[in-house]
Design a protein around this motif. Structure first.
Motif, PDB file in Angstrom:
ATOM      1  N   GLN A 143       8.817  24.698  32.332  1.00 35.95           N
ATOM      2  CA  GLN A 143       7.443  24.198  32.420  1.00 35.95           C
ATOM      3  C   GLN A 143       7.337  23.107  33.478  1.00 35.95           C
ATOM      4  OE1 GLN A 143       6.925  23.436  28.248  1.00 35.95           O
ATOM      5  NE2 GLN A 143       6.241  25.530  27.839  1.00 35.95           N
ATOM      6  N   LYS A 144       8.336  22.253  33.535  1.00 33.31           N
ATOM      7  CA  LYS A 144       8.343  21.183  34.537  1.00 33.31           C
ATOM      8  C   LYS A 144       8.429  21.753  35.959  1.00 33.31           C
ATOM      9  CE  LYS A 144      11.713  17.722  36.062  1.00 33.31           C
ATOM     10  NZ  LYS A 144      12.660  16.665  35.679  1.00 33.31           N
ATOM     11  N   LEU A 145       9.174  22.833  36.117  1.00 32.37           N
ATOM     12  CA  LEU A 145       9.359  23.418  37.447  1.00 32.37           C
ATOM     13  C   LEU A 145       8.165  24.269  37.867  1.00 32.37           C
ATOM     14  CD1 LEU A 145      13.100  24.497  37.090  1.00 32.37           C
ATOM     15  CD2 LEU A 145      12.216  22.599  38.484  1.00 32.37           C
ATOM     16  N   GLY A 146       7.397  24.762  36.900  1.00 30.70           N
ATOM     17  CA  GLY A 146       6.213  25.551  37.209  1.00 30.70           C
ATOM     18  C   GLY A 146       6.522  27.004  37.525  1.00 30.70           C
ATOM     19  N   VAL A 147       6.633  27.820  36.489  1.00 35.92           N
ATOM     20  CA  VAL A 147       6.898  29.250  36.678  1.00 35.92           C
ATOM     21  C   VAL A 147       5.630  29.930  37.198  1.00 35.92           C
ATOM     22  CG1 VAL A 147       7.502  31.397  35.501  1.00 35.92           C
ATOM     23  CG2 VAL A 147       8.662  29.260  34.880  1.00 35.92           C
ATOM     24  N   GLN A 148       5.770  30.733  38.235  1.00 33.40           N
ATOM     25  CA  GLN A 148       4.602  31.363  38.852  1.00 33.40           C
ATOM     26  C   GLN A 148       4.253  32.685  38.167  1.00 33.40           C
ATOM     27  OE1 GLN A 148       5.686  31.461  43.025  1.00 33.40           O
ATOM     28  NE2 GLN A 148       4.975  29.350  43.306  1.00 33.40           N
ATOM     29  N   PRO A 149       2.980  33.077  38.251  1.00 38.17           N
ATOM     30  CA  PRO A 149       2.560  34.341  37.657  1.00 38.17           C
ATOM     31  C   PRO A 149       3.354  35.501  38.250  1.00 38.17           C
ATOM     32  CG  PRO A 149       0.660  33.143  38.572  1.00 38.17           C
ATOM     33  CD  PRO A 149       1.881  32.363  38.920  1.00 38.17           C
ATOM     34  N   GLY A 150       3.675  36.460  37.415  1.00 36.09           N
ATOM     35  CA  GLY A 150       4.441  37.618  37.896  1.00 36.09           C
ATOM     36  C   GLY A 150       5.933  37.472  37.666  1.00 36.09           C
ATOM     37  N   ALA A 151       6.405  36.251  37.370  1.00 41.17           N
ATOM     38  CA  ALA A 151       7.831  36.056  37.096  1.00 41.17           C
ATOM     39  C   ALA A 151       8.176  36.715  35.760  1.00 41.17           C
ATOM     40  CB  ALA A 151       8.157  34.574  37.056  1.00 41.17           C
ATOM     41  N   ARG A 152       9.352  37.331  35.678  1.00 37.71           N
ATOM     42  CA  ARG A 152       9.745  38.031  34.446  1.00 37.71           C
ATOM     43  C   ARG A 152      11.135  37.697  33.953  1.00 37.71           C
ATOM     44  NH1 ARG A 152       9.452  44.042  35.133  1.00 37.71           N
ATOM     45  NH2 ARG A 152       9.903  43.948  32.912  1.00 37.71           N
ATOM     46  N   TYR A 153      11.961  37.099  34.815  1.00 40.42           N
ATOM     47  CA  TYR A 153      13.350  36.823  34.443  1.00 40.42           C
ATOM     48  C   TYR A 153      13.791  35.474  34.993  1.00 40.42           C
ATOM     49  CZ  TYR A 153      13.681  41.834  33.491  1.00 40.42           C
ATOM     50  OH  TYR A 153      13.486  43.100  33.000  1.00 40.42           O
ATOM     51  N   VAL A 154      14.878  34.954  34.407  1.00 42.15           N
ATOM     52  CA  VAL A 154      15.534  33.762  34.953  1.00 42.15           C
ATOM     53  C   VAL A 154      17.014  34.106  35.145  1.00 42.15           C
ATOM     54  CG1 VAL A 154      16.011  31.311  34.646  1.00 42.15           C
ATOM     55  CG2 VAL A 154      13.936  32.308  33.641  1.00 42.15           C
ATOM     56  N   GLY A 155      17.497  33.855  36.349  1.00 35.51           N
ATOM     57  CA  GLY A 155      18.914  34.085  36.646  1.00 35.51           C
ATOM     58  C   GLY A 155      19.648  32.756  36.781  1.00 35.51           C
ATOM     59  N   PHE A 156      20.948  32.802  36.487  1.00 36.03           N
ATOM     60  CA  PHE A 156      21.775  31.579  36.546  1.00 36.03           C
ATOM     61  C   PHE A 156      23.077  31.895  37.270  1.00 36.03           C
ATOM     62  CE2 PHE A 156      19.286  31.679  32.698  1.00 36.03           C
ATOM     63  CZ  PHE A 156      18.748  30.409  32.595  1.00 36.03           C
ATOM     64  N   GLU A 157      23.612  30.909  37.970  1.00 26.46           N
ATOM     65  CA  GLU A 157      24.936  31.044  38.589  1.00 26.46           C
ATOM     66  C   GLU A 157      25.776  29.814  38.300  1.00 26.46           C
ATOM     67  OE1 GLU A 157      23.489  33.706  42.446  1.00 26.46           O
ATOM     68  OE2 GLU A 157      24.804  31.964  42.773  1.00 26.46           O
ATOM     69  N   THR A 158      27.074  30.074  38.157  1.00 28.24           N
ATOM     70  CA  THR A 158      28.064  29.013  37.966  1.00 28.24           C
ATOM     71  C   THR A 158      28.609  28.572  39.325  1.00 28.24           C
ATOM     72  OG1 THR A 158      28.706  29.804  35.787  1.00 28.24           O
ATOM     73  CG2 THR A 158      30.366  28.533  36.968  1.00 28.24           C
ATOM     74  N   LEU A 159      29.065  27.347  39.373  1.00 27.60           N
ATOM     75  CA  LEU A 159      29.733  26.790  40.548  1.00 27.60           C
ATOM     76  C   LEU A 159      30.854  27.707  41.055  1.00 27.60           C
ATOM     77  CD1 LEU A 159      30.215  24.103  42.263  1.00 27.60           C
ATOM     78  CD2 LEU A 159      31.944  23.555  40.533  1.00 27.60           C
TER      79      LEU A 159
END
Ligand SMILES: Nc1nc2c(c(=O)[nH]1)N[C@H]1C(S)=C(S)[C@@H](COP(=O)(O)O)O[C@H]1N2
Ligand SMILES: [Mo]
Length: 305
Positions: A143-159
């Motif tokens: 919510q703080k970052l502001g997800v834009q309309p049309g977004a459906r997933y969140v991806g993550f990567e490790t160092l």
């Protein structure tokens, strides 16, 4: 980062304050007083934010780990993660988001309340623990970052830092370790970005300084030492699914009725239960069915496992 603990259910709610601060001593005292039988339920209802089982010890949680960046054995992370530099720590935020950028960790988390959450944790290898995490809700960050309309997933990567992560000097996995969630899963209040456990900063072997915790999914979804968060409209590639899509799905919801091709998922071994402890039944969605089953309505969970 400040320590604005909000009053979630945690030990502070279920244990008298003086015991909360010295639980080890408390356990000893209770045992000595013959009151051990009082311990397991901790006296509160399981509303999904607290597991009613007794949490595993700090030692158990920090000496038996999966973190292939440091090696394949359960003892490797505790032995080899000590040299990982975790400050400074930057996280790249990109994709369909109003405020992308490369954030210092403190700036990323600034203003977001830290919660105490005691969650069951179930590895796909059929062992489990109960872990008292401290962390922020992923939804608060999104919510703080502001997800834009049309977004459906969140991806993550490790160092990726083979100089400090000896397991990355070999191609045990296709580095970086990657994970992902559907946006509604990411926005679920149970989904945490952990920054601590047992009210202490997260140990390196557990994914310091920032790791995902998704308690209704197999442990491999709970990606450690996160350096990149991508908001996207396409399902992200995820490490174990890339390794073997027959054995590891994108969803990886804990499901006692869908066995791993090479072993049963109907029961699990609770770490610390002792040599002769009986295996315990695995619960649908790891016991969080009431909270999360609605996310998967209409899906065939034997196919989308
Ligand atoms: N980057 C990264 N994250 C990871 C892993 C890993 O090898 N690398 N292992 C996963 C697996 S299989 C499990 S069971 C949990 C283990 O978390 P723990 O060691 O804190 O119990 O971390 C998950 N996150
Ligand atoms: Mo795992």
């Amino acid at each position: 980062m400040d320590n604005k603990f909000v009053p979630d259910l945690g030990w502070a709610d279920v244990t008298p304050k003086h015991l909360f601060f010295s639980r080890r001593a408390a356990l000893g005292a209770l045992m000595a007083a013959g009151a051990g039988a009082m311990l397991p339920s901790m006296g509160v209802a399981d509303d999904g934010f607290i597991a009613t089982e007794t949490p595993n010890s700090f030692e158990e949680i920090t000496q038996y780990n999966n973190f292939y960046e440091f090696g394949l054995d359960k003892e490797d992370p505790a032995r080899l993660a000590g040299g990982l530099t975790i400050a400074p720590w930057q996280v790249q935020v990109d994709g369909m988001v109003d405020r992308p950028g490369v954030y210092e960790l403190a700036d990323l988390l600034d203003g977001l309340p830290v919660h105490n959450r005691i969650y069951r944790f179930r590895c796909v290898e059929a062992w489990s623990m109960v872990v008292p995490w401290n962390g922020i809700e992923l939804r608060a960050l999104l919510q703080k970052l502001g997800v834009q309309p049309g977004a459906r997933y969140v991806g993550f990567e490790t160092l990726v830092r083979p100089e400090e992560m000896p397991g990355q000097r070999r191609a045990a996995l296709d580095w970086p370790y990657r994970e992902g969630l559907r946006l509604d899963e990411a926005m679920h209040p149970l989904t945490l970005l952990a920054t601590g456990l047992y009210d202490a900063p997260l140990p390196r072997q557990n994914g310091a300084p920032l790791r995902l915790v998704v308690p209704w999914k197999y442990g491999f979804k709970s990606i450690k030492s996160v350096v990149r968060i991508t908001i996207t409209d396409a399902q992200p590639k995820t490490t174990w699914n890339m390794e073997n899509s027959r054995e590891y799905g994108f969803y990886a919801n804990v499901n006692p009725q869908v066995d791993h091709p090479r072993w049963s998922q109907a029961s699990e071994r609770r770490i610390g239960g002792g040599l002769f402890a009986r295996r315990q039944p695995t619960l649908p969605f790891n016991g969080y069915q009431a909270q999360v089953a609605s996310l998967y309505e209409g899906m065939d969970l034997t196919k989308e496992f």
